[in-house]
Design a protein around this motif. Structure first.
Motif, short mmCIF file in Angstrom:
data_model
loop_
_atom_site.label_atom_id
_atom_site.label_comp_id
_atom_site.label_asym_id
_atom_site.label_seq_id
_atom_site.Cartn_x
_atom_site.Cartn_y
_atom_site.Cartn_z
N GLY A 129 29.27 49.37 -30.93
CA GLY A 129 29.90 48.92 -32.16
C GLY A 129 30.80 49.97 -32.77
O GLY A 129 31.89 49.66 -33.28
N LEU A 200 34.74 43.12 -35.87
CA LEU A 200 34.67 44.57 -35.82
C LEU A 200 35.92 45.20 -36.42
O LEU A 200 35.84 46.17 -37.18
N ALA A 205 31.71 48.50 -38.06
CA ALA A 205 30.60 48.41 -37.12
C ALA A 205 29.29 48.02 -37.79
O ALA A 205 28.53 47.21 -37.27
#
Length: 263
Positions: A129, A200, A205
């Motif tokens: 992430g 994202l 994240a």
């Protein structure tokens, strides 16, 4: 990693007017993303779920935001840890300890190792992430990132699957199995990763991986209704602690409660 998600993404490119990823820098980043967001966590999760019930595995999967707070604090400037996020991490790890402590003390080594594998998978997701934030900066669109990631994963996993599973010696899959794979490939992987990289880029994240809190709820319900699985009280207590941790990390519920108390 099945090649089906890769085919779904490639087939969608002409319809969306999106070119494939180009340049060695983009493909290096995509290959790393495929490794830490697909190959490593998928392998660990599939192995762990041979021992753990789906409900417990989904609860452990919900620790992803807790790891993400720590990784984002260490490697980014925009998503630094706050007191609320730190409290969330502590609540979350207390939840994990509540779930796995009895197995370790009771000598259930297999369950302990499987739990550790699940946690390693969620740590890998957290790293992915944070790592994936760079795609927007290097000009890789969400559709390109999704395509490249599943392609790179397929390139790595296909030879391993041929050596380890030897699919030519296995019975032919049923129509229901093929339909399930296509559903997982088209909706749960290809389409989901396009949304993943889009969110994202827009939300960061930590906010992205908060969605994993929804997984335990659905997995517990489906596991109970369809697979006759049962969770011990400590598993429910662990999920409650993880939920409290996620709420603290998100911060909106606490801010809303604070406004109510002040009014």
């Amino acid at each position: 990693m099945s090649p089906s998600p890769r085919r779904c993404c490639w087939a969608a490119l002409p319809l969306l007017g999106v070119a494939p990823p180009r340049g060695s820098r983009a493909w290096r980043a995509i290959a790393m993303m495929g490794l830490i967001n697909n190959v490593i966590p998928f392998t660990l999760i599939v192995w762990a779920q041979q021992t753990l019930p789906s409900g417990l595995a989904s609860i452990l999967n919900a620790t992803t935001p807790l790891w993400t707070v720590l990784v984002a604090h260490a490697f980014t400037r925009e998503e630094r840890a706050t007191p609320g996020k730190i409290a969330g991490v502590l609540f979350g790890f207390a939840g994990v300890a509540a779930m796995m402590g009895a197995d370790i003390l009771g000598g259930a080594a297999a369950a302990g190792v499987a739990t550790a594998a699940m946690l390693a998978a969620t740590f890998s997701y957290a790293c992915a992430g944070v790592f994936g934030r760079r795609f927007r900066a290097i000009g890789v669109a969400p559709m390109q990132a999704a395509l490249g990631q599943v392609t790179a994963s397929a390139v790595v996993m296909l030879p391993l699957a041929l050596v380890i599973d030897r699919p030519w010696g296995l019975p032919a899959p049923s129509a229901a199995t093929v339909a399930a794979v296509l559903g997982l490939a088209g909706l749960s992987t290809a389409a989901a990763y396009v949304l993943y990289f889009r969110i994202l880029a827009l939300a960061g994240a930590v906010n992205l991986v908060l969605v994993t809190f929804l997984i335990p709820v659905s997995a517990i319900l489906l596991g109970t209704l369809l697979l006759d699985e049962a969770l011990a009280p400590r598993h429910l207590a662990g999920m409650a602690l993880i939920a409290a941790g996620l709420a603290a990390i998100d911060g909106r519920a606490l801010a809303y409660a604070s406004r109510i108390l002040r009014s």
